[in-house]
Motif scaffolding. Structure first.
Motif, PDB file in Angstrom:
ATOM      1  N   LEU A  12      -7.921  -8.574   5.225  1.00 33.12           N
ATOM      2  CA  LEU A  12      -8.468  -7.474   6.189  1.00 33.12           C
ATOM      3  C   LEU A  12      -7.384  -6.712   6.279  1.00 33.12           C
ATOM      4  CD1 LEU A  12      -9.744  -5.119   8.258  1.00 33.12           C
ATOM      5  CD2 LEU A  12      -8.950  -6.209  10.145  1.00 33.12           C
ATOM      6  N   ALA A  13      -5.920  -7.271   6.257  1.00 27.56           N
ATOM      7  CA  ALA A  13      -4.818  -6.816   6.054  1.00 27.56           C
ATOM      8  C   ALA A  13      -4.664  -5.816   4.720  1.00 27.56           C
ATOM      9  CB  ALA A  13      -3.063  -7.669   6.806  1.00 27.56           C
ATOM     10  N   ARG A  14      -4.944  -6.982   3.957  1.00 30.42           N
ATOM     11  CA  ARG A  14      -4.513  -5.935   2.408  1.00 30.42           C
ATOM     12  C   ARG A  14      -5.923  -4.944   2.437  1.00 30.42           C
ATOM     13  NH1 ARG A  14      -5.079 -11.386   0.940  1.00 30.42           N
ATOM     14  NH2 ARG A  14      -6.817 -11.530   0.708  1.00 30.42           N
ATOM     15  N   ALA A  15      -6.703  -4.660   2.703  1.00 34.08           N
ATOM     16  CA  ALA A  15      -7.883  -2.831   3.062  1.00 34.08           C
ATOM     17  C   ALA A  15      -7.643  -2.106   3.342  1.00 34.08           C
ATOM     18  CB  ALA A  15      -8.818  -4.088   2.636  1.00 34.08           C
ATOM     19  N   ARG A  16      -6.360  -2.626   4.728  1.00 32.06           N
ATOM     20  CA  ARG A  16      -5.812  -1.581   5.207  1.00 32.06           C
ATOM     21  C   ARG A  16      -4.458  -0.850   4.707  1.00 32.06           C
ATOM     22  NH1 ARG A  16      -2.976  -0.866  11.573  1.00 32.06           N
ATOM     23  NH2 ARG A  16      -2.199   0.863  10.706  1.00 32.06           N
ATOM     24  N   TRP A  17      -3.767  -2.085   3.559  1.00 32.08           N
ATOM     25  CA  TRP A  17      -2.634  -1.235   2.931  1.00 32.08           C
ATOM     26  C   TRP A  17      -3.383  -0.255   2.089  1.00 32.08           C
ATOM     27  CZ3 TRP A  17       2.638  -0.881   3.372  1.00 32.08           C
ATOM     28  CH2 TRP A  17       2.724  -0.467   1.827  1.00 32.08           C
ATOM     29  N   ASP A  18      -4.168  -0.669   1.960  1.00 34.45           N
ATOM     30  CA  ASP A  18      -4.612  -0.263   0.281  1.00 34.45           C
ATOM     31  C   ASP A  18      -5.511   1.173   0.475  1.00 34.45           C
ATOM     32  OD1 ASP A  18      -3.847  -2.198  -1.064  1.00 34.45           O
ATOM     33  OD2 ASP A  18      -6.164  -3.592  -1.102  1.00 34.45           O
ATOM     34  N   GLY A  19      -6.235   0.982   1.681  1.00 36.67           N
ATOM     35  CA  GLY A  19      -6.910   2.525   2.117  1.00 36.67           C
ATOM     36  C   GLY A  19      -5.915   3.571   2.562  1.00 36.67           C
ATOM     37  N   ASP A  20      -4.556   2.426   3.719  1.00 39.80           N
ATOM     38  CA  ASP A  20      -3.450   3.720   3.656  1.00 39.80           C
ATOM     39  C   ASP A  20      -2.697   4.667   2.707  1.00 39.80           C
ATOM     40  OD1 ASP A  20      -4.195   2.730   5.977  1.00 39.80           O
ATOM     41  OD2 ASP A  20      -2.669   2.080   7.073  1.00 39.80           O
ATOM     42  N   MET A  21      -2.823   3.207   1.859  1.00 36.17           N
ATOM     43  CA  MET A  21      -2.029   4.203   0.325  1.00 36.17           C
ATOM     44  C   MET A  21      -2.867   5.346  -0.282  1.00 36.17           C
ATOM     45  SD  MET A  21       0.856   2.357  -0.185  1.00 36.17           S
ATOM     46  CE  MET A  21       1.231   2.648  -1.653  1.00 36.17           C
ATOM     47  N   MET A  22      -4.043   5.029   0.016  1.00 40.27           N
ATOM     48  CA  MET A  22      -5.075   6.024  -0.106  1.00 40.27           C
ATOM     49  C   MET A  22      -4.861   7.749   0.475  1.00 40.27           C
ATOM     50  SD  MET A  22      -6.661   4.968  -2.321  1.00 40.27           S
ATOM     51  CE  MET A  22      -7.638   6.098  -3.325  1.00 40.27           C
ATOM     52  N   HIS A  23      -3.549   7.646   1.267  1.00 45.76           N
ATOM     53  CA  HIS A  23      -3.037   8.359   1.532  1.00 45.76           C
ATOM     54  C   HIS A  23      -1.660   9.025   1.135  1.00 45.76           C
ATOM     55  CE1 HIS A  23      -6.881   8.385   4.334  1.00 45.76           C
ATOM     56  NE2 HIS A  23      -6.026   7.083   4.564  1.00 45.76           N
ATOM     57  N   PHE A  24      -1.516   8.751   0.228  1.00 49.72           N
ATOM     58  CA  PHE A  24       0.367   9.040  -0.649  1.00 49.72           C
ATOM     59  C   PHE A  24       0.144  10.560  -0.277  1.00 49.72           C
ATOM     60  CE2 PHE A  24       2.804   9.450  -3.033  1.00 49.72           C
ATOM     61  CZ  PHE A  24       4.687   8.957  -3.365  1.00 49.72           C
ATOM     62  N   ASN A  25      -0.644  11.200  -0.910  1.00 51.43           N
ATOM     63  CA  ASN A  25      -0.330  12.001  -1.696  1.00 51.43           C
ATOM     64  C   ASN A  25      -0.672  13.533  -0.533  1.00 51.43           C
ATOM     65  OD1 ASN A  25       0.634  12.093  -4.083  1.00 51.43           O
ATOM     66  ND2 ASN A  25      -2.134  12.269  -5.230  1.00 51.43           N
ATOM     67  N   ALA A  26      -1.393  12.715   0.617  1.00 45.73           N
ATOM     68  CA  ALA A  26      -1.379  13.620   2.133  1.00 45.73           C
ATOM     69  C   ALA A  26      -0.462  13.351   2.510  1.00 45.73           C
ATOM     70  CB  ALA A  26      -2.668  13.653   3.046  1.00 45.73           C
ATOM     71  N   ASP A  27       0.170  12.137   2.535  1.00 44.15           N
ATOM     72  CA  ASP A  27       1.048  12.026   3.587  1.00 44.15           C
ATOM     73  C   ASP A  27       2.728  12.356   3.506  1.00 44.15           C
ATOM     74  OD1 ASP A  27      -0.319  10.708   5.385  1.00 44.15           O
ATOM     75  OD2 ASP A  27       0.129   8.786   4.765  1.00 44.15           O
TER      76      ASP A  27
END
Length: 142
Positions: A12-27
Motif C-alpha cells: 500500500l505504501a509503495r502504491a501510494r508513492w508510485d501514484g504520487d510520483m505520477m503527479h510530478f509534472n503537475a506538482d
C-alpha cells in the motif's frame, strides 16, 4: 537509487508513492508558483508562506518529497553521487542541474516538467546549457 524508495514498506505504501510520483509534472509548477510568490513578495510573512507551503508536505508525503526525489535521482544518475552532493550544498544548483538534464531529455522526446528561466534567474543560477551527456540517463528516467 535503483531500489524503490519504499522497498521496506508494505504494498500500500509503495502504491501510494508510485501514484504520487505520477503527479510530478503537475506538482513542479505548483511548487514554482509558491517560490515565485515568495520571491516576488506576494507572501508577506512566515505565516502566509507556511499556509501556502503546508499542502506540499501532505499527510505523510507530498510534492516536496516526490518532486525533490525525482530531481535528485535524475541529477545523481547523470552527475553521480558527488555531483548530487555538490548540488545539495547550494540547493539552487539542484534546480538548475535538474532543469539542464530535463531540457536535454525533453529534446529527445521525454516530457519532464521544467523550472522557468525566470525562476532560475531570480534564484541567481544559470538556465540550462547543452552540456548533458544524455546517454547516461537510463531509458526509464527519460
Amino acid at each position: 537509487m535503483d531500489r524503490h524508495p519504499h522497498w521496506e514498506d508494505d504494498a500500500l505504501a509503495r502504491a501510494r508513492w508510485d501514484g504520487d510520483m505520477m503527479h510530478f509534472n503537475a506538482d513542479l509548477p505548483k511548487i514554482e508558483a509558491l517560490l515565485q510568490d515568495i520571491l516576488d513578495g506576494r507572501l508577506k510573512n512566515d505565516d502566509e508562506i507556511q499556509e501556502r507551503a503546508a499542502p506540499f508536505w501532505g499527510d505523510a508525503q507530498g510534492a516536496w518529497y516526490t518532486v525533490g526525489y525525482e530531481m535528485a535521482v535524475l541529477v545523481m544518475k547523470h552527475d553521480g553521487k558527488a555531483g548530487l552532493d555538490a548540488s545539495l550544498l547550494d540547493p539552487r544548483q539542484l534546480l538548475s542541474r535538474y532543469d539542464a538534464i530535463a531540457s536535454e531529455a525533453n529534446a529527445k522526446g521525454a516530457t519532464l516538467a521544467r523550472w522557468t528561466p525566470g525562476l532560475l534567474e531570480k534564484l541567481g543560477v544559470k538556465s540550462p546549457v547543452p552540456d548533458v551527456d544524455f546517454g547516461q540517463i537510463p531509458p526509464k528516467a527519460r
